[in-house]
Design an enzyme around this catalytic site. Structure first.
Site, PDB file in Angstrom:
ATOM      1  N   ASN A   1      10.870  17.160 -26.273  1.00  0.00           N
ATOM      2  CA  ASN A   1      10.801  16.037 -25.381  1.00  0.00           C
ATOM      3  C   ASN A   1      11.157  16.854 -23.880  1.00  0.00           C
ATOM      4  OD1 ASN A   1      11.762  13.238 -23.828  1.00  0.00           O
ATOM      5  ND2 ASN A   1      13.720  14.663 -24.046  1.00  0.00           N
TER       6      ASN A   1
ATOM      7  N   ASP B   1      17.933  26.632 -24.730  1.00  0.00           N
ATOM      8  CA  ASP B   1      16.880  26.780 -23.754  1.00  0.00           C
ATOM      9  C   ASP B   1      15.443  26.625 -24.372  1.00  0.00           C
ATOM     10  OD1 ASP B   1      14.842  27.329 -21.496  1.00  0.00           O
ATOM     11  OD2 ASP B   1      16.225  28.557 -20.548  1.00  0.00           O
ATOM     12  N   VAL B   2      14.650  25.785 -24.340  1.00  0.00           N
ATOM     13  CA  VAL B   2      13.506  25.488 -25.038  1.00  0.00           C
ATOM     14  C   VAL B   2      12.457  26.852 -24.814  1.00  0.00           C
ATOM     15  CG1 VAL B   2      13.601  23.190 -25.966  1.00  0.00           C
ATOM     16  CG2 VAL B   2      12.463  23.893 -23.983  1.00  0.00           C
TER      17      VAL B   2
ATOM     18  N   LYS C   1       1.286  19.301 -18.316  1.00  0.00           N
ATOM     19  CA  LYS C   1       0.910  18.163 -19.183  1.00  0.00           C
ATOM     20  C   LYS C   1      -0.428  18.226 -19.805  1.00  0.00           C
ATOM     21  CE  LYS C   1       5.299  16.909 -19.033  1.00  0.00           C
ATOM     22  NZ  LYS C   1       6.204  16.818 -20.245  1.00  0.00           N
TER      23      LYS C   1
ATOM     24  N   TYR D   1       3.168  20.357 -12.736  1.00  0.00           N
ATOM     25  CA  TYR D   1       3.636  19.612 -13.768  1.00  0.00           C
ATOM     26  C   TYR D   1       2.329  19.191 -14.615  1.00  0.00           C
ATOM     27  CZ  TYR D   1       5.919  15.430 -15.745  1.00  0.00           C
ATOM     28  OH  TYR D   1       6.453  14.187 -16.469  1.00  0.00           O
TER      29      TYR D   1
HETATM   30  P1  NAD Z   1      15.305  13.855 -17.910  1.00  0.00           P
HETATM   31  O1  NAD Z   1      15.560  14.722 -16.594  1.00  0.00           O
HETATM   32  O2  NAD Z   1      16.448  12.738 -17.887  1.00  0.00           O
HETATM   33  O3  NAD Z   1      14.989  14.586 -19.165  1.00  0.00           O
HETATM   34  C1  NAD Z   1      14.753  15.996 -19.049  1.00  0.00           C
HETATM   35  C2  NAD Z   1      15.655  16.824 -20.226  1.00  0.00           C
HETATM   36  O4  NAD Z   1      15.061  17.962 -20.440  1.00  0.00           O
HETATM   37  C3  NAD Z   1      17.028  16.840 -19.664  1.00  0.00           C
HETATM   38  O5  NAD Z   1      17.770  16.510 -20.539  1.00  0.00           O
HETATM   39  C4  NAD Z   1      16.908  18.422 -19.615  1.00  0.00           C
HETATM   40  O6  NAD Z   1      18.141  19.062 -19.621  1.00  0.00           O
HETATM   41  C5  NAD Z   1      15.911  18.971 -20.393  1.00  0.00           C
HETATM   42  N1  NAD Z   1      15.666  20.270 -20.240  1.00  0.00           N
HETATM   43  C6  NAD Z   1      15.368  20.708 -19.011  1.00  0.00           C
HETATM   44  N2  NAD Z   1      14.969  22.170 -19.042  1.00  0.00           N
HETATM   45  C7  NAD Z   1      15.206  22.492 -20.203  1.00  0.00           C
HETATM   46  C8  NAD Z   1      15.172  23.782 -20.975  1.00  0.00           C
HETATM   47  N3  NAD Z   1      14.890  24.693 -20.505  1.00  0.00           N
HETATM   48  N4  NAD Z   1      15.626  23.667 -22.280  1.00  0.00           N
HETATM   49  C9  NAD Z   1      16.101  22.732 -22.770  1.00  0.00           C
HETATM   50  N5  NAD Z   1      15.966  21.348 -22.211  1.00  0.00           N
HETATM   51  C10 NAD Z   1      15.531  21.312 -21.038  1.00  0.00           C
HETATM   52  O7  NAD Z   1      14.215  13.189 -17.603  1.00  0.00           O
HETATM   53  P2  NAD Z   1      13.029  12.318 -18.613  1.00  0.00           P
HETATM   54  O8  NAD Z   1      12.530  11.330 -17.777  1.00  0.00           O
HETATM   55  O9  NAD Z   1      13.901  11.787 -19.694  1.00  0.00           O
HETATM   56  O10 NAD Z   1      12.190  13.402 -19.134  1.00  0.00           O
HETATM   57  C11 NAD Z   1      12.033  13.619 -20.555  1.00  0.00           C
HETATM   58  C12 NAD Z   1      10.547  13.933 -20.776  1.00  0.00           C
HETATM   59  O11 NAD Z   1       9.716  12.934 -20.395  1.00  0.00           O
HETATM   60  C13 NAD Z   1      10.097  15.192 -19.821  1.00  0.00           C
HETATM   61  O12 NAD Z   1       9.198  16.020 -20.724  1.00  0.00           O
HETATM   62  C14 NAD Z   1       9.141  14.373 -18.877  1.00  0.00           C
HETATM   63  O13 NAD Z   1       8.112  15.239 -18.361  1.00  0.00           O
HETATM   64  C15 NAD Z   1       8.731  13.214 -19.654  1.00  0.00           C
HETATM   65  N6  NAD Z   1       8.075  12.091 -18.915  1.00  0.00           N
HETATM   66  C16 NAD Z   1       9.217  11.312 -18.215  1.00  0.00           C
HETATM   67  C17 NAD Z   1       8.644  10.410 -17.393  1.00  0.00           C
HETATM   68  C18 NAD Z   1       9.247   9.189 -16.827  1.00  0.00           C
HETATM   69  O14 NAD Z   1       9.005   8.581 -16.026  1.00  0.00           O
HETATM   70  N7  NAD Z   1      10.856   9.444 -16.906  1.00  0.00           N
HETATM   71  C19 NAD Z   1       7.333  10.059 -17.166  1.00  0.00           C
HETATM   72  C20 NAD Z   1       6.347  10.896 -18.018  1.00  0.00           C
HETATM   73  C21 NAD Z   1       6.807  12.082 -18.587  1.00  0.00           C
END
Ligand code: NAD
Length: 266
Positions: A92, A65-66, A169, A165
């Protein structure tokens, strides 16, 4: 341009799904040994590790857990135990817990800040401590280490109903730039990626059906992004092809941050 990350070790947090999984695969395809961190989804993380190994790459899955200091320290210890060094961190992991601001609980606020901002700090700090024990290896990279923070277009675009959120960010932006200013002279490169709308689990609702048509109005380039759009940029930003890029945020958003609402107004 050929990118090789051979001999380098990459740690990707939140790599069992979405952007993290695509980036882990991209880094492995380019020759890096990859640590696939997961939070609760061990199964998909192990499956990704199997795929990388089947393709001739090196990978391990490590749960952590990060937002927990001890768990982050153990994650980095396991990385070094397995591969002996660290060259690339992709911080990430992230999540959303949405609510109107006057309805948002302190728990929703804290959960998002703890994972999206404190988690980025804890992982960057652990990477910097590890880089301090290493020497530059010019045969694999001109940099001592590379840190990539996963931010969002919402580091600049306010987002009603998602204040936790957007605040997290926005915090990542100044965290990244302050770290970059502090450690650049050690030849550590620090940058962010700010995705727009990418098709992953975090935004399934917004990227399907009628909601997708509404979303497309916010994307000048006219399509929703795919995880590979981001993964390709991660690989490039982790490589010497971007060696003079430091303290920058790369927006990968099809133009979402161009405020397309102003196309026909104002
Ligand atoms: P996702 O939900 O598939 O991935 C998020 C990941 O973070 C998951 O694998 C989850 O298990 C992990 N996570 C959550 N809480 C955690 C914790 N406490 N410890 C360790 N890992 C944890 O969604 P995604 O879109 O792949 O998101 C990845 C990153 O990209 C995030 O930071 C998100 O804010 C950012 N992001 C995504 C988008 C988009 O459109 N998909 C846009 C902007 C930013």
């Amino acid at each position: 341009m050929q990118i090789s990350l051979k001999g380098q070790v990459a740690l990707v947090t939140g790599a069992s799904s979405g952007l993290g999984a695509a980036a882990a695969k991209g880094l492995a395809d380019s020759g890096a040994a990859v640590v696939v961190n997961f939070h609760s989804q061990a199964g998909p993380a192990e499956k990704l590790v199997d795929e990388i190994r089947a393709a001739g790459g090196q990978a391990i899955a490590v749960g952590a857990d990060v937002s927990k200091e001890k768990e982050v320290e153990q994650l980095f210890e396991k990385t070094i135990e397995a591969f002996g060094r660290l060259d690339i961190l992709l911080a990430n992991s992230g999540l959303q817990q949405d609510a109107a601001v006057d309805q948002m609980t302190l728990e929703q606020w804290n959960t998002v800040i703890n994972v999206n901002l404190t988690g980025q700090f804890l992982c960057a700090r652990a990477a910097l401590r590890q880089f301090a024990t290493q020497e530059i290896r010019p045969d694999i990279s001109r940099a001592l280490g590379k840190i990539i923070h996963m931010s969002s277009v919402h580091q600049v675009i306010p987002w009603a109903g998602h204040v936790n959120y957007a605040a997290s960010k926005g915090g990542v932006d100044l965290l990244m730039r302050s770290i970059a200013q502090e450690v650049g002279e050690r030849r550590i490169r620090v940058n962010s990626i700010a995705p727009g709308a990418i098709r992953t689990a975090i935004n399934t609702k917004a990227t399907s059906g009628d909601a997708e048509n509404k979303l497309l109005k916010l994307i000048p380039y006219g399509r929703v992004g795919e995880p590979e759009d981001v993964a390709n940029a991660v690989v490039w930003l982790a490589s010497d092809a971007s060696d003079y890029i430091h303290g920058a945020t790369l927006f990968i958003d099809g133009g979402m941050s161009l405020y397309p609402g102003f196309r026909d107004n104002g």
